[in-house]
Design an enzyme around this catalytic site. Sequence first.
Site, PDB file in Angstrom:
ATOM      1  CG  HIS A 132      56.301  44.307  32.240  1.00 32.73           C
ATOM      2  ND1 HIS A 132      57.662  44.123  32.330  1.00 32.73           N
ATOM      3  CD2 HIS A 132      56.108  45.635  32.428  1.00 32.73           C
ATOM      4  CE1 HIS A 132      58.256  45.287  32.543  1.00 32.73           C
ATOM      5  NE2 HIS A 132      57.342  46.230  32.623  1.00 32.73           N
ATOM      6  NE  ARG A 183      61.804  58.825  34.956  1.00 34.07           N
ATOM      7  CZ  ARG A 183      63.007  58.870  34.364  1.00 34.07           C
ATOM      8  NH1 ARG A 183      63.513  57.794  33.787  1.00 34.07           N
ATOM      9  NH2 ARG A 183      63.693  59.988  34.316  1.00 34.07           N
ATOM     10  CG  HIS A 242      65.081  49.944  33.301  1.00 39.43           C
ATOM     11  ND1 HIS A 242      64.807  51.045  32.530  1.00 39.43           N
ATOM     12  CD2 HIS A 242      64.117  49.892  34.242  1.00 39.43           C
ATOM     13  CE1 HIS A 242      63.710  51.639  32.991  1.00 39.43           C
ATOM     14  NE2 HIS A 242      63.282  50.959  34.031  1.00 39.43           N
ATOM     15  NE  ARG A 256      63.476  55.350  28.907  1.00 43.33           N
ATOM     16  CZ  ARG A 256      62.923  55.032  30.068  1.00 43.33           C
ATOM     17  NH1 ARG A 256      63.302  55.628  31.181  1.00 43.33           N
ATOM     18  NH2 ARG A 256      61.977  54.123  30.145  1.00 43.33           N
ATOM     19  CG  HIS A 264      60.805  48.784  30.488  1.00 41.34           C
ATOM     20  ND1 HIS A 264      61.479  49.015  31.659  1.00 41.34           N
ATOM     21  CD2 HIS A 264      59.584  48.316  30.843  1.00 41.34           C
ATOM     22  CE1 HIS A 264      60.703  48.696  32.686  1.00 41.34           C
ATOM     23  NE2 HIS A 264      59.553  48.264  32.228  1.00 41.34           N
ATOM     24  CD  GLU A 306      56.564  52.864  29.209  1.00 40.91           C
ATOM     25  OE1 GLU A 306      57.671  52.518  29.671  1.00 40.91           O
ATOM     26  OE2 GLU A 306      55.535  52.954  29.899  1.00 40.91           O
ATOM     27  CG  HIS A 340      55.913  49.339  27.465  1.00 39.89           C
ATOM     28  ND1 HIS A 340      54.686  49.235  28.096  1.00 39.89           N
ATOM     29  CD2 HIS A 340      56.828  49.525  28.462  1.00 39.89           C
ATOM     30  CE1 HIS A 340      54.867  49.365  29.404  1.00 39.89           C
ATOM     31  NE2 HIS A 340      56.143  49.531  29.654  1.00 39.89           N
ATOM     32  CG  ASP A 398      54.188  48.320  33.269  1.00 38.59           C
ATOM     33  OD1 ASP A 398      55.093  48.253  34.109  1.00 38.59           O
ATOM     34  OD2 ASP A 398      54.224  49.121  32.317  1.00 38.59           O
TER      35      ASP A 398
END
Length: 448
Positions: free
Chosen positions: A63, A86, A207, A210, A234, A237, A271, A322
């Site tokens: 990843h 983020r 992705h 979300r 993902h 997480e 995750h 990651d």
Amino acid sequence: MSPERPGEIWCELAWLGGERAEPGVLIELKDERIASVSVGVASPPAQATSLPGLTIPGLANAHSHAFQRALRGRTQVGRGDFWTWRRGMYEVAETIGPDLYRALARATFGEMALAGITAVGEFNYLHNRPGGARYEDPNALGNVVIDAAREAGIRITLLDTCYLRGGIGQQAEGAQLRFSDGTAEAWAGRVEALEPGDGARLGAAIHSVRAVDPEAAAQVAAFAAKRAWPLHAHLSEQPAENEDCVSAYGKSPTRLLAEADALSASFTAVHATHLDDADIELLAGGNSGVCLCPTTERDLADGVGPAHRLAEAGVRLCLGTDSHALIDPFEEARAVELDERLETGTRGGHSAAELLHAATTGGCAAIGWPEAGRIEPGTLADLVTVGLDGVRLAGTSTDHAVESLVFAAGATDVRDVIVGGRFVVRDGAHLGIDVASELSEAISRLPA
Ligand SMILES: [Zn+2]
């Protein structure tokens, strides 16, 4: 045989998948594969290339987001959480064009090669121009990532990522416009045009729950299944993802993906930090895998995932760097065990050999290179030799070489890396790239 492409290598010690390393192992290479493996060869035959230290299969980084290498240091200021991190990541994501992406990815993959990583799963969601318009070649950014891995000498699986919205019930905006294809159909149309070429393979990614609605997740899963591609997502997480998903759909992210027919032997959840027992059962029942990224998870204050419970339930584990807070597969491997020790007050949930399996065989299988990650006749000749003469590993015994490697080695202990029978790293230096200067040059091109 050229010095870059040895016909036979003699390993002082080699890990062949068991609990212990074997002394004196002769590996015969034919083209890009391992032809034979002989144990108990006390001294190197005259024609063999001698590799002092401990040789293991090539490590897989299951990843990666290559561009996030530019965040190292930048995001280590101030207080906050995953969501504030983020914002910093989006600032970088908003500014990278194809030329810079290529330079940054090439140097980042070079850093991975130096750390013993011979295959990477690049979870790429950077697709469009800033503002959201497509490039003339809609796969311009995916293609530069593939080219960058080839130049750095490592294998890549481009996990082309479907990203359609900014969150549950939210439109994509700002940097997210670069990620979104608008619909799952448009995502599939773009991905169908990819032609990866030698040393590269394709996979699909959702992705997250979300960024992808349940119907689109099902479309991506069906697209990947039809092509027998790996599928990654993902998953859980952050607690907020679980809460939003339960409040919008009445089910956990894992159940949502299970009902979208995403869980299978080709599926890897990335995750999987905040899971309940039912989620773990679903992943195990689907014969799915989990990619843990502990150095990122600790960096982003995500939490400690239930790695031991997952492994006990039969979920296959693999590892990823990651966000590239660090690129060190040994740190990643031992962190799985050490972080859980802090939580549980017990030691030894994962043996060194189990962690090394996650870092090699497990990762290769998860990103669609099942014929790599093991030192066996017929497998791809991807090999990493770690020196045992540096200060961190001096005094390593044959009996505990695997434990010393996993619990004490650092990326800078890697001496030699062979990918497909060819040296990519020799005596600690990349044969094609001046990695440190290229990293420095690429990162200096970003706005401060
Ligand atoms: Zn990620």
